[in-house]
Write a protein that holds these residues in place. Sequence first.
Motif, PDB file in Angstrom:
ATOM      1  N   TYR A 572       0.837  -1.207   0.000  1.00  0.00           N
ATOM      2  CA  TYR A 572       0.000   0.000   0.000  1.00  0.00           C
ATOM      3  C   TYR A 572       0.871   1.256   0.000  1.00  0.00           C
ATOM      4  O   TYR A 572       0.560   2.241  -0.668  1.00  0.00           O
ATOM      5  N   GLY A 573       1.991   1.192   0.774  1.00  0.00           N
ATOM      6  CA  GLY A 573       2.908   2.335   0.824  1.00  0.00           C
ATOM      7  C   GLY A 573       3.480   2.630  -0.550  1.00  0.00           C
ATOM      8  O   GLY A 573       3.687   3.792  -0.923  1.00  0.00           O
ATOM      9  N   GLY A 574       3.731   1.577  -1.331  1.00  0.00           N
ATOM     10  CA  GLY A 574       4.234   1.761  -2.693  1.00  0.00           C
ATOM     11  C   GLY A 574       3.194   2.386  -3.611  1.00  0.00           C
ATOM     12  O   GLY A 574       3.525   3.144  -4.523  1.00  0.00           O
ATOM     13  N   GLN A 575       1.926   2.079  -3.354  1.00  0.00           N
ATOM     14  CA  GLN A 575       0.838   2.610  -4.187  1.00  0.00           C
ATOM     15  C   GLN A 575       0.521   4.065  -3.829  1.00  0.00           C
ATOM     16  O   GLN A 575       0.239   4.871  -4.700  1.00  0.00           O
ATOM     17  N   HIS A 576       0.538   4.386  -2.527  1.00  0.00           N
ATOM     18  CA  HIS A 576       0.132   5.724  -2.045  1.00  0.00           C
ATOM     19  C   HIS A 576       1.173   6.241  -1.060  1.00  0.00           C
ATOM     20  O   HIS A 576       1.180   5.847   0.098  1.00  0.00           O
ATOM     21  N   SER A 577       2.023   7.117  -1.515  1.00  0.00           N
ATOM     22  CA  SER A 577       3.043   7.646  -0.584  1.00  0.00           C
ATOM     23  C   SER A 577       2.391   8.683   0.330  1.00  0.00           C
ATOM     24  O   SER A 577       1.495   9.422  -0.076  1.00  0.00           O
ATOM     25  N   GLY A 578       2.807   8.700   1.567  1.00  0.00           N
ATOM     26  CA  GLY A 578       2.306   9.716   2.514  1.00  0.00           C
ATOM     27  C   GLY A 578       1.044   9.303   3.244  1.00  0.00           C
ATOM     28  O   GLY A 578       0.558  10.018   4.114  1.00  0.00           O
ATOM     29  N   ARG A 579       0.496   8.132   2.923  1.00  0.00           N
ATOM     30  CA  ARG A 579      -0.703   7.674   3.638  1.00  0.00           C
ATOM     31  C   ARG A 579      -0.291   6.691   4.716  1.00  0.00           C
ATOM     32  O   ARG A 579       0.563   5.830   4.496  1.00  0.00           O
ATOM     33  N   LYS A 580      -0.963   6.827   5.884  1.00  0.00           N
ATOM     34  CA  LYS A 580      -0.625   5.946   7.007  1.00  0.00           C
ATOM     35  C   LYS A 580      -1.803   5.013   7.288  1.00  0.00           C
ATOM     36  O   LYS A 580      -2.946   5.450   7.346  1.00  0.00           O
ATOM     37  N   LEU A 581      -1.516   3.727   7.441  1.00  0.00           N
ATOM     38  CA  LEU A 581      -2.567   2.761   7.742  1.00  0.00           C
ATOM     39  C   LEU A 581      -2.659   2.538   9.244  1.00  0.00           C
ATOM     40  O   LEU A 581      -1.654   2.246   9.902  1.00  0.00           O
ATOM     41  N   ASN A 582      -3.845   2.711   9.796  1.00  0.00           N
ATOM     42  CA  ASN A 582      -4.104   2.342  11.198  1.00  0.00           C
ATOM     43  C   ASN A 582      -4.955   1.081  11.174  1.00  0.00           C
ATOM     44  O   ASN A 582      -6.085   1.110  10.676  1.00  0.00           O
ATOM     45  N   TRP A 583      -4.429   0.000  11.736  1.00  0.00           N
ATOM     46  CA  TRP A 583      -5.129  -1.280  11.661  1.00  0.00           C
ATOM     47  C   TRP A 583      -6.195  -1.367  12.745  1.00  0.00           C
ATOM     48  O   TRP A 583      -5.921  -1.137  13.923  1.00  0.00           O
ATOM     49  N   LEU A 584      -7.418  -1.696  12.331  1.00  0.00           N
ATOM     50  CA  LEU A 584      -8.521  -1.843  13.290  1.00  0.00           C
ATOM     51  C   LEU A 584      -8.693  -3.338  13.595  1.00  0.00           C
ATOM     52  O   LEU A 584      -9.557  -4.009  13.034  1.00  0.00           O
ATOM     53  N   PHE A 585      -7.830  -3.843  14.516  1.00  0.00           N
ATOM     54  CA  PHE A 585      -7.842  -5.286  14.800  1.00  0.00           C
ATOM     55  C   PHE A 585      -9.161  -5.730  15.441  1.00  0.00           C
ATOM     56  O   PHE A 585      -9.626  -6.844  15.225  1.00  0.00           O
ATOM     57  N   HIS A 586      -9.769  -4.835  16.234  1.00  0.00           N
ATOM     58  CA  HIS A 586     -11.008  -5.222  16.920  1.00  0.00           C
ATOM     59  C   HIS A 586     -12.171  -5.387  15.933  1.00  0.00           C
ATOM     60  O   HIS A 586     -13.202  -5.955  16.271  1.00  0.00           O
ATOM     61  N   MET A 587     -12.008  -4.843  14.695  1.00  0.00           N
ATOM     62  CA  MET A 587     -13.054  -5.002  13.678  1.00  0.00           C
ATOM     63  C   MET A 587     -12.744  -6.160  12.722  1.00  0.00           C
ATOM     64  O   MET A 587     -13.546  -6.488  11.863  1.00  0.00           O
ATOM     65  N   SER A 588     -11.546  -6.743  12.868  1.00  0.00           N
ATOM     66  CA  SER A 588     -11.123  -7.781  11.919  1.00  0.00           C
ATOM     67  C   SER A 588     -11.596  -9.158  12.367  1.00  0.00           C
ATOM     68  O   SER A 588     -11.908  -9.381  13.540  1.00  0.00           O
ATOM     69  N   LYS A 589     -11.618 -10.086  11.421  1.00  0.00           N
ATOM     70  CA  LYS A 589     -12.034 -11.455  11.747  1.00  0.00           C
ATOM     71  C   LYS A 589     -11.363 -12.420  10.779  1.00  0.00           C
ATOM     72  O   LYS A 589     -10.787 -12.009   9.756  1.00  0.00           O
ATOM     73  N   GLY A 590     -11.456 -13.704  11.112  1.00  0.00           N
ATOM     74  CA  GLY A 590     -10.825 -14.699  10.234  1.00  0.00           C
ATOM     75  C   GLY A 590     -11.392 -16.082  10.503  1.00  0.00           C
ATOM     76  O   GLY A 590     -12.303 -16.245  11.319  1.00  0.00           O
ATOM     77  N   GLU A 591     -10.856 -17.054   9.811  1.00  0.00           N
ATOM     78  CA  GLU A 591     -11.312 -18.438  10.000  1.00  0.00           C
ATOM     79  C   GLU A 591     -10.116 -19.309  10.381  1.00  0.00           C
ATOM     80  O   GLU A 591      -9.033 -19.177   9.812  1.00  0.00           O
ATOM     81  N   LEU A 592     -10.313 -20.191  11.374  1.00  0.00           N
ATOM     82  CA  LEU A 592      -9.295 -21.155  11.815  1.00  0.00           C
ATOM     83  C   LEU A 592      -9.795 -22.560  11.516  1.00  0.00           C
ATOM     84  O   LEU A 592     -10.956 -22.864  11.764  1.00  0.00           O
ATOM     85  N   VAL A 593      -8.910 -23.386  11.019  1.00  0.00           N
ATOM     86  CA  VAL A 593      -9.255 -24.803  10.817  1.00  0.00           C
ATOM     87  C   VAL A 593      -8.603 -25.606  11.933  1.00  0.00           C
ATOM     88  O   VAL A 593      -7.407 -25.473  12.193  1.00  0.00           O
ATOM     89  N   THR A 594      -9.399 -26.405  12.644  1.00  0.00           N
ATOM     90  CA  THR A 594      -8.879 -27.167  13.800  1.00  0.00           C
ATOM     91  C   THR A 594      -8.384 -28.543  13.354  1.00  0.00           C
ATOM     92  O   THR A 594      -9.002 -29.188  12.506  1.00  0.00           O
ATOM     93  N   ASN A 595      -7.265 -28.945  13.941  1.00  0.00           N
ATOM     94  CA  ASN A 595      -6.719 -30.290  13.687  1.00  0.00           C
ATOM     95  C   ASN A 595      -6.575 -31.071  14.990  1.00  0.00           C
ATOM     96  O   ASN A 595      -5.992 -32.162  15.001  1.00  0.00           O
ATOM     97  N   CYS A 596      -7.086 -30.493  16.099  1.00  0.00           N
ATOM     98  CA  CYS A 596      -6.823 -31.085  17.407  1.00  0.00           C
ATOM     99  C   CYS A 596      -8.026 -31.842  17.973  1.00  0.00           C
ATOM    100  O   CYS A 596      -7.967 -32.362  19.085  1.00  0.00           O
ATOM    101  N   PHE A 597      -9.144 -31.818  17.233  1.00  0.00           N
ATOM    102  CA  PHE A 597     -10.347 -32.503  17.728  1.00  0.00           C
ATOM    103  C   PHE A 597     -10.633 -33.722  16.863  1.00  0.00           C
ATOM    104  O   PHE A 597      -9.994 -33.935  15.823  1.00  0.00           O
TER     105      PHE A 597
END
Length: 777
Positions: A572-597
Amino acid sequence: MAVAKPHGGQSIKQNYDLDQIWGDLRGGIEQVFQRLSMSKMRYMELYTHVYNYCTSVHQTSSSGAARAPTAKTKKGAQPGGAQFVGLELYKRLKEFLKCYQVGLLDNGVNLMDEAVLKFYTQQWEEYQFSSKVLNGVCAYLNRHWVRRECEEGRKGIYEIYQLALVTWRDNLFRHLNKQVTNAVLKFIERERCGETINKRLVSSVKDCYVELGLNEDDPTARGQNLSVYKESFENQFLEDTERFYIRESVEFLRQNPVTEYMKKAEGRLKEEEKRVLEYLHETTLQRLLVTCDKVLIEKHLEIFHAEFQNLLNADKNEDLGRMFQLVSRIPDGLGELRNLLENHITNQGLAAIEKLGQEALNEPKIYVSTILEVHRKYNALVLTAFNNDSGFVASLDKACGKFINNNAVTKLASQSSKSPELLAKYISLLLQKSSKNPEEAELEDTLNQVMVVFKYIEDKDVFQKFYSKMLAKRLVQHMSASDDAEASMISKLKQACGFEYTSKLQRMFQDIGVSKDLNENFKKHLGNSGEPLDIDFSIQVLSSGSWPFQQSCVFSLPSELERCVTRFTAFYGGQHSGRKLNWLFHMSKGELVTNCFKNKYTLQASTFQMSVLLAFNEADSWTVAALAEATKIKMDILVQVLQILLKSKLLVGPNAEEFDENQIEPTTTVNLFHGYKNKKLRVNINIPMKTEQRQEMEMTHKHIEEDRKLLIQAAIVRIMKTRKVLKHQNLMTEVLNQLATRFKPKVPVIKKCIDILIEKEYLERQDGQKDTYSYLA
């Protein structure tokens, strides 16, 4: 014409003495007034007598008919000084008519009621016909002598037909009119009481009274003069009408309910209109209806007002419509009904919401549906019964504004902004994906209804805040049921509140579109670099000014995800110089695949949940304090994350059977539960956290207050920039008016904002006038 002509072709005017011709002329006139048949030849003889007399050359001085030539040549006088004579003939005609009427009067003076009506109308109709024939016989006299006399301003000279009317008025009408008028009034009363009357008699009397209205100042004036009709009949008729209906209405109301009385009054008014059309003069209608309205409606308005409330309570829409039609006839009569309707709708709305109780605080659908039900019911009433009258529409609007903004639910929540919040939540429910999503047309109809409620919301800024938060979540979590429906809703809000109100909402949509392109470009970049990520990773880049999200708290990203974040940040820095990304981790989500059950599960989890679960790749057991150290998640948030994982049985406490997840301490040990089972292979454990929700609510309300202060200050500056100097009270009024479409500012807050602007040197108080402000450029 009967003029002797010598052989040379010149006419010889003969000297006709009136006495010579009067005998034959009088005989002919008597023949006319006795309604005897007359040949055309005889008619022409009579006409010729009048013509010969009027054009006679010599008049004896004793006749009194000769007049000195006048210097002016009037229109109608023949040039060359020829004079037309006629005064003596005129006098004799007048005398004849008078004698004829005196004879008639003797026959009718002692008659009463129907007898006098029959006598009067028969004599009038015959006399009127005969007078028109006489007028034809005397046409030459009318055209020349009468016309010249009138033009020279001589009073008491009329065309012969008018003379006949004047003599009838003076000799017959004056003596009989009271008897005739009383007879007509009795006839009308009998008809009002249900009897059948001879309407032709009444109509004939009306025609006579109208015909007798002469303009004596200008006998040649065209058009009717209704003075006789009004003075001799109409005024008395209206007084009689008033007396009759006062008596009838009081008696009827004493024995019948108001609803029956209204039907009676409605019927009576129609009867009176019909009466005028059938046998009275059309000009009577206006005064008659005003009289009837006063007696039948205005005198009983208090009874109507009391009944109006009963009819509202009983939902008697037909009777309400009848009352509206009647009361609307009275000038300014509807004011009290409008007030009663407003209070009734307010009370009905408040009662309907109060019935919902605590439930409505968390059930936006029930809350909004209840409001819409009340509005729908009374909107239909205003539309049908009250003819969509603007005053009643205003009453409905005021009432809805009152009970929507202040009711049992807003009191329970201790804030008037509860209504906009619940409305925003209801719209969010409609627009987000669910198994019960309605058809597009039905959804559009529901959104239109929702806009009805929105119209009455005072705190539209509160609605905007909650709506933008919920829209943001729907967009980020891909939970929108339909982009078209979302765009339609924004368009409706834009129409209601203007471009500025929805500009941020529209920018959110643009950001989502831009993010799709960005993800595709990032995937291409990874493919070209030859170092693909092992994880399916996608992002959304949101412009910070448009989205209502808070900065994320401190958090240590799992090493599995850190590489993705670093690679994208560099891209992103290469695409837009001078822009700063603030990551909103509390709004992020993902999927985990379990191998332990025993079974392989896919867990849909928040980033915080992923971080905690990935820690169990390193060890099956962790203390809470150790997890906090490893993940850098704040303790209060970590506790809630663990509570959700413990409830879903992915993790277990030290004593699996007895452990209470609400008693988590830093020293508590949590273990991975290897015996985890679930019917579904895809399990969503990403449940909102209570603290997160509560904080979000508090922050939203805090932001609303801050935004309001800025809006008030901006309004004050705009007003003062235009006005330059303004008194305190006027400034307060203008600020309230300007911001009424967004929210209702509190007076103390406006005062505080004025003080802030004085401190910032935008305004100053004028010396010697503390209640006046000046703008400082």
